[in-house]
Design an enzyme around this catalytic site. Structure first.
Site, short mmCIF file in Angstrom:
data_model
loop_
_atom_site.label_atom_id
_atom_site.label_comp_id
_atom_site.label_asym_id
_atom_site.label_seq_id
_atom_site.Cartn_x
_atom_site.Cartn_y
_atom_site.Cartn_z
N GLU A 121 1.55 -1.64 8.94
CA GLU A 121 2.84 -2.31 8.92
C GLU A 121 3.52 -2.09 10.28
OE1 GLU A 121 6.52 -2.83 5.81
OE2 GLU A 121 5.98 -0.81 6.36
N GLY A 253 8.35 7.69 8.10
CA GLY A 253 8.39 8.77 7.12
C GLY A 253 7.21 8.70 6.19
N GLU A 256 3.66 2.59 2.20
CA GLU A 256 3.28 2.31 0.81
C GLU A 256 1.95 1.61 0.65
OE1 GLU A 256 6.00 -1.25 2.11
OE2 GLU A 256 5.91 0.90 2.45
N ASN A 257 0.97 1.83 1.54
CA ASN A 257 -0.34 1.21 1.38
C ASN A 257 -0.79 1.30 -0.07
OD1 ASN A 257 -0.52 1.28 4.38
ND2 ASN A 257 -0.85 3.46 4.02
N HIS A 289 10.09 6.68 -3.59
CA HIS A 289 10.31 5.43 -2.85
C HIS A 289 8.99 4.69 -2.64
CE1 HIS A 289 12.36 3.02 0.43
NE2 HIS A 289 11.10 2.87 0.78
N GLU A 290 8.00 5.41 -2.13
CA GLU A 290 6.71 4.75 -1.82
C GLU A 290 6.02 4.28 -3.10
OE1 GLU A 290 6.30 3.99 1.18
OE2 GLU A 290 7.88 5.31 1.89
#
Length: 845
Positions: A121, A253, A256-257, A289-290
């Site tokens: 990303e 940080g 999210e793969n 979050h991820e």
């Protein structure tokens, strides 16, 4: 500037067969990307970056091609359009930029080791394999990975490994997904595994430089988070596993793969026996979050980067919602109030700020969208507003509709609003467009006029701003009888005395601080509120200080009026209130010159605020003490040291002496302040060298952070020069950590000039090292946070204005020039008045 030329308009991929061969020794990648899909015409474009292309075939036959490095394209002339298979043989360098496929370095038993990971990303998959590198170009992927393998090494990817033949690792075909979510890694890794109630395998992976127990916390949070999301979203996790991988070098940080989430080590691994509660909360929110993204972002993905907020704002809100369910005693919504809310309100008050939804006109602008205060913090505040309007049952119903109708596809914001509208009578789209599609936010003026309570709204600015007459649909959340939403510029709520009598308490709006606005009360209303301030809940007290702080920054009030309120609230036992007190007190430091009489009085004020709390809490954590006390202690210890409290200086030094031979064993709740005190008050070249050596050898992220804070707080210019000399030495300061080191030296009055000179002298090196990274512009933000004089403003402009033609930097330079200029004006206008109020607490006029 015209429309971006999207490669998806020329070719729609359905499936990739990827063979990727990584040679660490030679720092080279080579392979073959075979793409099956539909060519919309005979001329197609495929993304590449930094690649050499040796051969392109269509259905097995060679076809002509041209590599355009500037456009990051392979321009291919096909024999025919329609359904086809394109195969591309390529080679590329393995870089140290933390983008694409790259090595991560770490120390093990005194020896430098490496593992390989990926970061695709936003637009870096094209550095790993030729592809249509756009979110809408979803396809399935079959990966075959070869590398210069050593005994004991393992390989990870989005999907499970199926076999290893002739040194090639083969992985199951993925579900349909975007290129930027593809990921793999390999190296000598340790792991811990578990399984969710629904059978999803969950694992945490890290290098063997870490203690095994450092993986436990993340494993527990990840497992329970997936179980929560499956229930809340009412949609199963769609992959067989969820791996969490800590990379020693990682720019962001976390990422999210799908099925292989990557993290900075500091945001995944921790010592469960000696990590502060606030750090545990932070790590947990990063993980939640991820994992929220595995549905919101991965299963359903934004159609184009202009809807990035769809991914990030939602995940940012869900990290708190989920963690509040997993650990209710942590009160994580208080953390939202002390971190996300002020970040969004501060950034969003500067004229020229981006809106949450931003049109992207140049590919170079994509990385500038990742403005943490807007796309993450403001966007999540918008969704908290939506949740408050809908309630969780309706929110869940709407989200189930959203996932059912769009899974494995791409969406825009309106698709989400349409889905949520199926669960409510409210026109969610109309309400949210006023917040997402225009920048800034309103100040709501509440006042009594002709006996009536009236409200008005106008855009709030810190600094100069052009009022364009924007109107927001404002959820009022009043603690008295009022409309739910203010849709007009002015609102008459009726007879004030009647409303006050019916309510039985001071009248307030935006109760709970869920609406993205600030409230300015007139004297009548404010005095009534202040008379009851001790009875307010913690969020309301924080909100009061937060709004007064912002109004002071915007010159609609004065910090001089806030000082007495800080003094009044100083004995609060609420962590949230103390956060607000010391955040505001820190702002008072902009009005003093170092080592001046004014600063000496301010230090006395800090000591006055903190001394009774330090006496109550002490320098050593007590068994069984409350979370509130644990979280409050850092604020008051830090303030006490700034205030020069001799008892605190002695207590910290005593703790240092008791743990001198094992500083890592110091209780992590007090460790940073013990180390900072030692460097500031007992510093030496030997101490600096000792702490730097510890920084290089420890694997504990919290300890590393404490050491950074201490080393950079030196009162010796020669020691700070030594620190700055390490900025380009990746064996001491990794590029991922450089911004933190730079910011800390810059924030030290003796280091400001050193850091400022360094970044101007080394900008070309910095640009080459981390320049393509979405975090790069935050170096400019860090500088702007510190500068407060006219001289520094002119130097800032002289250095950065020639760079305004670089699309990635343009907005940040313009914004931060305004930020510094506004602060310079504020300090000049207010310093005498503010410093006089502080002085008056100690000197009778």
């Amino acid at each position: 500037m015209g429309k971006i030329n999207r490669f998806y308009d020329t070719f729609h991929p359905n499936h990739y067969d990827l063979f990727i061969n990584v040679n660490r020794a030679d720092k080279k990648i080579n392979g073959t990307s075979t793409i099956t899909g539909e060519a919309l015409n005979k001329e197609v474009n495929v993304h590449q970056k930094f690649m050499s292309i040796s051969k392109v075939t269509q259905d097995g036959e060679a076809v002509p091609f041209e590599v355009d490095q500037k456009a990051e394209a392979i321009k291919i002339t096909l024999a025919k359009a329609g359904n086809t298979t394109i195969s591309i043989d390529y080679s590329a360098p393995l870089t140290d930029t933390m983008m694409g496929i790259y090595p991560s370095y770490y120390q093990l038993n005194g020896k430098k080791e490496e593992i390989i990971g990926t970061q695709f990303e936003t637009t870096f998959a094209r550095q790993a394999f030729p592809c249509i590198d756009e979110p809408e170009a979803k396809a399935t992927f079959s990966l075959a990975l070869k590398f210069d393998e050593k005994p004991g090494e393992i390989a990870l990817a989005n999907m499970p490994e199926t076999k290893v033949e002739n040194g090639v690792h083969y992985f199951e075909k993925t579900v349909k997904m975007s290129t930027y979510l593809v990921a793999f890694a390999f190296g000598d890794l340790q792991s811990k595994m578990t399984e969710t109630k629904s059978g999803v395998k969950v694992g945490v992976f890290a290098t063997k430089a870490h203690k095994a127990k450092e993986l436990d916390f993340a494993l527990d949070i990840a497992k329970r988070a997936i179980e929560f999301y499956e229930d809340f979203y009412q949609t199963p996790y769609p992959l067989p596993h969820s791996w969490q991988l800590a990379l020693p070098d990682f720019s962001a940080g976390a990422m999210e793969n799908w099925g292989l989430v990557t993290y900075r080590e500091a945001y995944l691994l921790l010592d469960p026996d000696n990590t502060p509660l606030d750090m545990k909360k932070l790590v947990a929110t990063v993980i939640t979050h991820e994992l929220a993204h595995q549905w919101f972002g991965d299963l359903v993905t934004m159609k184009w980067w202009d809807n990035l907020w769809l991914n990030e704002s939602f995940a940012n809100m869900m990290e708190y919602l989920s963690l509040d369910h997993l650990e209710p005693s942590w009160n994580v919504w208080e953390m939202f109030q002390s971190s996300e809310a002020p970040a969004a309100l501060t950034r969003d008050a500067t004229d020229g700020v981006q809106s949450v939804y931003v049109e992207v006109k140049d590919p170079a602008e994509i990385d500038t969208l990742f403005d943490g205060a807007i796309v993450y913090a403001k966007g999540s505040r918008m969704l908290v507003m939506v949740r408050a309007l809908l309630g969780d049952k309706a929110l869940q119903k709407g989200l189930k509709y959203y996932f059912d109708h769009h899974k494995f596809g791409n969406t825009t914001g309106d698709d989400l609003w349409n889905a949520l509208s199926t669960a409510t009578d409210l026109n969610i789209a109309e309400i949210m467009h006023s917040w997402l599609n225009q920048p800034g936010y309103p100040v709501v003026n509440a006042f009594v006029e002709d006996g009536h309570l009236k409200l008005t709204q106008k855009q709030f600015f810190v600094g100069e701003g052009e009022d364009k007459g924007r109107i927001w649909q404002i959820p009022l959340n009043a603690n008295f009888d009022s409309p739910a939403i203010m849709t007009e510029k002015e609102l008459d709520l009726g007879d004030y005395e009647t409303l006050r009598k019916q309510a039985g308490h001071a009248l307030r709006i935006n109760v709970g601080n869920t609406t993205h606005c600030v409230v300015k009360y007139d004297e009548t209303l404010m005095n009534d509120i202040l008379a009851e301030v001790e009875d307010l809940d913690s969020i309301s007290k924080l909100q009061l200080l937060q709004d007064l702080r912002l109004l002071s920054e915007g010159r609609e009030s004065s910090y001089a009026e806030v000082v007495p309120l800080l003094d009044k609230l100083k004995d609060s036992k609420s962590n949230l209130v103390n956060n607000a007190i010391y955040t505001t007190a820190r702002k008072l430091r902009q009005f003093v010159t170092p080592d001046s009489d004014a600063e000496n009085y301010l230090k006395q004020f800090y000591n006055r605020l903190s001394k009774d709390q330090v006496k109550r809490l002490g320098w050593e954590v007590k068994a069984g003490e409350s979370d509130e006390d644990k979280l409050t202690r850092p604020y008051v210890l830090s303030a006490s040291l700034y205030g020069g409290n001799i008892d605190s200086v002695r207590a910290a030094h005593k703790l240092y002496q008791e743990h001198e031979d094992d500083l890592e064993s110091l209780n992590a709740d007090v460790r940073p302040y013990v180390l900072i005190n030692e460097v500031k008050n007992c510093g030496s070249s030997e101490l600096t060298d000792k702490l730097i050596k510890l920084y290089q050898t420890t694997s504990d992220a919290s300890f590393k952070s404490d050491l950074t804070a201490a080393i950079t707080s030196s009162k010796s210019e020669s020691e700070l020069e030594k620190v700055v000399s390490y900025f380009k030495n990746a064996d001491v300061v990794k590029p991922q950590d450089l911004r933190g080191w730079f910011a800390s030296v810059l924030n030290n009055k003796l280091g400001e000039q050193l850091a400022w000179d360094w970044i101007r002298d080394e900008w070309a090196w910095l640009d080459k090292t981390v320049g393509g990274d979405m975090e790069f512009t935050t170096f400019i933000t860090v500088i702007a946070r510190n500068f407060k004089t006219a001289k520094r403003l002119e130097e800032f402009k002289a250095f950065f204005e020639p760079k305004l033609d670089q699309p990635m930097l343009t907005r940040e330079i313009k914004m931060d020039t305004k930020v510094i200029g506004t602060r310079v004006d504020l300090v000049e206008a207010e310093k005498v008045k503010v410093n006089q109020v502080v002085k008056s607490l100690f000197v009778e006029e």
